[in-house]
Motif scaffolding. Structure first.
Motif, PDB file in Angstrom:
ATOM      1  N   ALA A   1     -18.776  22.983  -4.720  1.00 41.03           N
ATOM      2  CA  ALA A   1     -18.792  24.281  -4.923  1.00 41.03           C
ATOM      3  C   ALA A   1     -19.841  24.700  -5.861  1.00 41.03           C
ATOM      4  O   ALA A   1     -20.197  26.084  -6.349  1.00 41.03           O
TER       5      ALA A   1
ATOM      6  N   GLU B   1     -13.885  19.754  -3.662  1.00 39.98           N
ATOM      7  CA  GLU B   1     -14.073  20.753  -3.496  1.00 39.98           C
ATOM      8  C   GLU B   1     -14.882  21.557  -4.424  1.00 39.98           C
ATOM      9  O   GLU B   1     -15.737  22.375  -4.544  1.00 39.98           O
TER      10      GLU B   1
ATOM     11  N   PRO C   1      -9.791  15.248  -2.542  1.00 44.06           N
ATOM     12  CA  PRO C   1     -10.290  16.336  -2.055  1.00 44.06           C
ATOM     13  C   PRO C   1     -10.274  17.461  -3.176  1.00 44.06           C
ATOM     14  O   PRO C   1     -11.256  18.475  -3.025  1.00 44.06           O
TER      15      PRO C   1
END
Length: 198
Positions: A60, A56, A52
């Motif tokens: 981004a 992330e 994760p």
């Protein structure tokens, strides 16, 4: 603050139109990891991330239509690469350096990873390889710099997606659309240091 990622980026095109970018990072703020970005022939962009935290950070920084968190396996044995990540299975071999690789390998590391140098050669990169950029936006007010240190051609390979062969290796064309630039058009592995400045 600057985040530094040291590793290799493999860019592969296929006759079926699948384009794959494999990032194998030996040193990074997220530890050692491999991630895969894939653009299908219909333009659907996927990120295959091992954790994760990686998902992330990468999502981004780049743009995807879909993000999957799943085991990502990459092994390098001399010139041979083996990559497995969800629907992707790929094996390929690196070959010799093109002339650009010889030039990049001759630049001292301290110079090659300096932001002024990378910013200056962005002008050259845009002329020689129109889809390639060495600097741009990493999103969220951050700047990104690709410090290419070396490049080797990919001489042969086999790429499968959901078990289906994708045909012969081909140029990464059209260029992938994850971020501000694409990989070199010819199938290749680039040794790179990526700097993200906050």
């Amino acid at each position: 603050m600057i985040d530094r990622f040291d590793g290799h980026i493999a860019g592969l095109g296929t006759a079926a139109g699948l384009r794959v970018v494999v990032g194998r990072w030996e040193r990074s703020p997220l530890g050692t990891f491999t991630d895969v970005m894939a653009e299908r022939p219909d333009g659907h962009r996927l990120l295959l991330a091992p954790t994760p935290a990686v998902a992330e950070f990468v999502s981004a920084t780049y743009t995807f239509d879909e993000v999957r968190i799943l085991p990502v396996f990459a092994a390098v044995d001399g010139p041979r690469w083996t990559v497995r990540a969800g629907p992707l299975e790929a094996t390929f071999r690196t070959g010799g350096r093109p002339p650009l690789g010889l030039l990049l390998a001759a630049v001292p590391g301290r110079v090659a990873t300096s932001i002024p140098w990378v910013s200056a050669i962005d002008v050259v990169a845009r002329r020689v390889l129109p889809a390639v950029r060495t600097r741009g936006s990493a999103g969220n007010g951050r700047d990104e710099f690709y410090c290419a240190r070396d490049i080797h051609r990919v001489s042969s390979g086999d790429v499968r997606w959901d078990g289906a062969g994708q045909g012969a290796l081909a140029p990464v064309d059209p260029p992938v659309r994850f971020g501000f630039g694409s990989t070199p058009p010819g199938p290749s592995v680039v040794r790179v240091t990526t700097l993200i400045r906050h």
